[in-house]
Design an enzyme around this catalytic site. Structure first.
Site, PDB file in Angstrom:
ATOM      1  CG  ASP A  47       1.378   2.732  -2.335  1.00 22.69           C
ATOM      2  OD1 ASP A  47       2.140   3.165  -1.595  1.00 22.69           O
ATOM      3  OD2 ASP A  47       1.408   2.013  -3.083  1.00 22.69           O
ATOM      4  CG  ASP A  91       1.857  -2.250   1.445  1.00 20.99           C
ATOM      5  OD1 ASP A  91       2.354  -1.204   0.891  1.00 20.99           O
ATOM      6  OD2 ASP A  91       1.909  -3.466   0.911  1.00 20.99           O
ATOM      7  CG  ASP A  94     -14.441  -0.785   6.478  1.00 17.58           C
ATOM      8  OD1 ASP A  94     -14.050  -0.324   7.841  1.00 17.58           O
ATOM      9  OD2 ASP A  94     -15.553  -1.235   6.495  1.00 17.58           O
ATOM     10  CE  LYS A 105     -13.717  -4.732   8.540  1.00 15.11           C
ATOM     11  NZ  LYS A 105     -14.186  -3.862   7.819  1.00 15.11           N
ATOM     12  CE1 TYR A 132       1.020  -7.504   3.526  1.00 19.33           C
ATOM     13  CE2 TYR A 132       2.724  -5.745   3.561  1.00 19.33           C
ATOM     14  CZ  TYR A 132       1.497  -6.108   3.406  1.00 19.33           C
ATOM     15  OH  TYR A 132       0.794  -5.514   2.638  1.00 19.33           O
TER      16      TYR A 132
END
Ligand code: NAD
Length: 359
Positions: A252, A248, A224, A192, A141
């Site tokens: 959620d 992020d 994943d 990852k 980000y």
């Protein structure tokens, strides 16, 4: 020592829900010897209306001088047309950046009394208690270079950079391990590393930092698989630590396991443990001023503040137990109401928590 708390109610339902949280703090002061000094400041749309800035200098100074910050929420329809530089949300982002709040703690807790509110089967989620630790000020980000460029053949190409320095990984790792020490002493680091070199380094640094916390068990999971495990068997997790973007998305997902946005608190901490505490929901302009909003996420944010910034774990437990007790009594604000419960207003819910604290 007197605890200096900066209170920034913000916009929409912010002032209503923060009001109830202050009643809880006042009860802790009056009945349980909690020494505190509260100062109020403006942030978001309310601050823009008063001063032309969503984060006035006075608010920033107040936040910097405090031991901890309690924030309601910011935003609302009336400020949506403003230039992005002065939108209410900029107040929040400015506070996070100025105070270097790099460690975002998002618990996903499902009170057993509300298990039927989840979209998942009760057996899968009842008693859920996960802490997601998300790196908040680095990663893709913020990484440079970034942008959209035009290639020689005229085709456009979008690009971002996933980038972490060892020191950035180290500090979020310490944050996660320290939190795990206050919980079930298990950390699952999500990366990852099979595809991204940046998270290969992430994994290596996590292993290194883990050596300083021999009581904590560290495991690793690819993102994943972590997404899959969160909806398959979420109770396997204690603390999850991950990068800005993975956090992020996963936080959620974890929040939705609990099905009740009005119940979830959050914290954003700096390197010394100072933090800003706020509910995960927004300013809910659709119900603002109606005395119907659920104040429990904000009250639970006070509990997190006591635990993570003010070293008052026993008082934090007390607040969380009081919240459990009002739910046991069947009291529900409109967002979590079911036919077999008793509907209460924002202020009635706050008063019930204060009454439960005194028991
Ligand atoms: P929201 O979280 O404010 O509301 C979503 C839905 O949940 C609404 O129906 C609302 O009534 C309900 N809700 C939220 N909190 C509740 C509570 N405590 N009790 C009962 N019901 C509750 O999200 P939104 O509608 O997407 O955004 C509204 C405004 O909030 C926007 O301006 C947005 O930018 C801002 N926002 C701020 C924050 C923040 O301050 N941290 C976070 C998200 C959104």
């Amino acid at each position: 020592m007197t605890n200096k708390i900066a209170v920034l109610p913000g916009d929409g339902i912010g002032p209503e829900i923060v009001n109830e949280a202050i009643k809880v703090l006042e009860c802790l002061r009056d009945d349980f010897g909690f020494a505190m000094d509260i100062d109020h400041g403006l942030v978001g749309g309310a601050a823009y209306d008063a001063s032309g800035s969503p984060l006035p200098e006075a608010t920033l100074s107040l936040a910097k001088a405090a031991d901890a910050i309690l924030l309601g929420a910011v935003g609302g329809y009336q400020w949506e047309h403003l230039d992005i530089a002065v939108r209410p949300e900029k107040g929040l982002l400015g506070l996070r950046a100025e105070l270097e709040l790099f460690s975002n703690l998002r618990p996903a807790i499902l009170y057993k009394q509300l298990a039927s509110a989840s979209t998942l089967k009760e057996g899968v989620v009842a008693g859920l208690d996960i802490m997601i630790v998300r790196e908040l000020t680095g990663g893709i980000y913020f990484g440079q270079p970034r942008g959209i460029r035009t290639l020689e053949n005229g085709e456009r190409q979008g690009f971002n950079t996933l980038i972490y320095r060892e020191s950035e990984i180290e500090r979020i790792a310490h944050s996660a391990f320290k939190i795990a020490m206050k919980r079930d002493k298990r950390v699952c680091s999500v990366d990852k590393a099979n595809v991204l070199e940046c998270t290969e380094l992430w994994r290596e640094v996590m292993e290194r930092v883990a050596k300083s916390y021999p009581e904590v068990t560290l495991s690793h999971m690819y993102v994943d698989n972590a997404a899959m495990q969160l909806v398959r068997a979420p109770k396997q997790f204690d603390v999850m630590v991950t990068t800005n973007m993975f956090g992020d998305i996963l936080s959620d997902c974890a929040a939705m396991l609990t099905g009740s946005i009005g119940m979830l608190p959050s914290a954003s901490l700096d390197a010394s443990g100072k933090g800003m505490y706020e509910p995960i929901h927004g300013s809910a302009p659709d119900i603002a001023g109606k005395n119907v909003a659920n104040p429990l996420a904000t009250i639970l944010s006070v509990a997190m503040m006591l635990r993570y910034s003010l070293n008052e774990a026993a008082l934090a437990d007390r607040v969380e137990t009081a919240v459990g007790s009002v739910l046991d009594q069947g009291l529900r604000t409109a967002d979590i109401y079911t036919d077999d419960s008793q509907k209460v207003s924002t202020s009635e819910m706050g008063a019930a928590v204060v009454a439960a604290l005194k028991v």
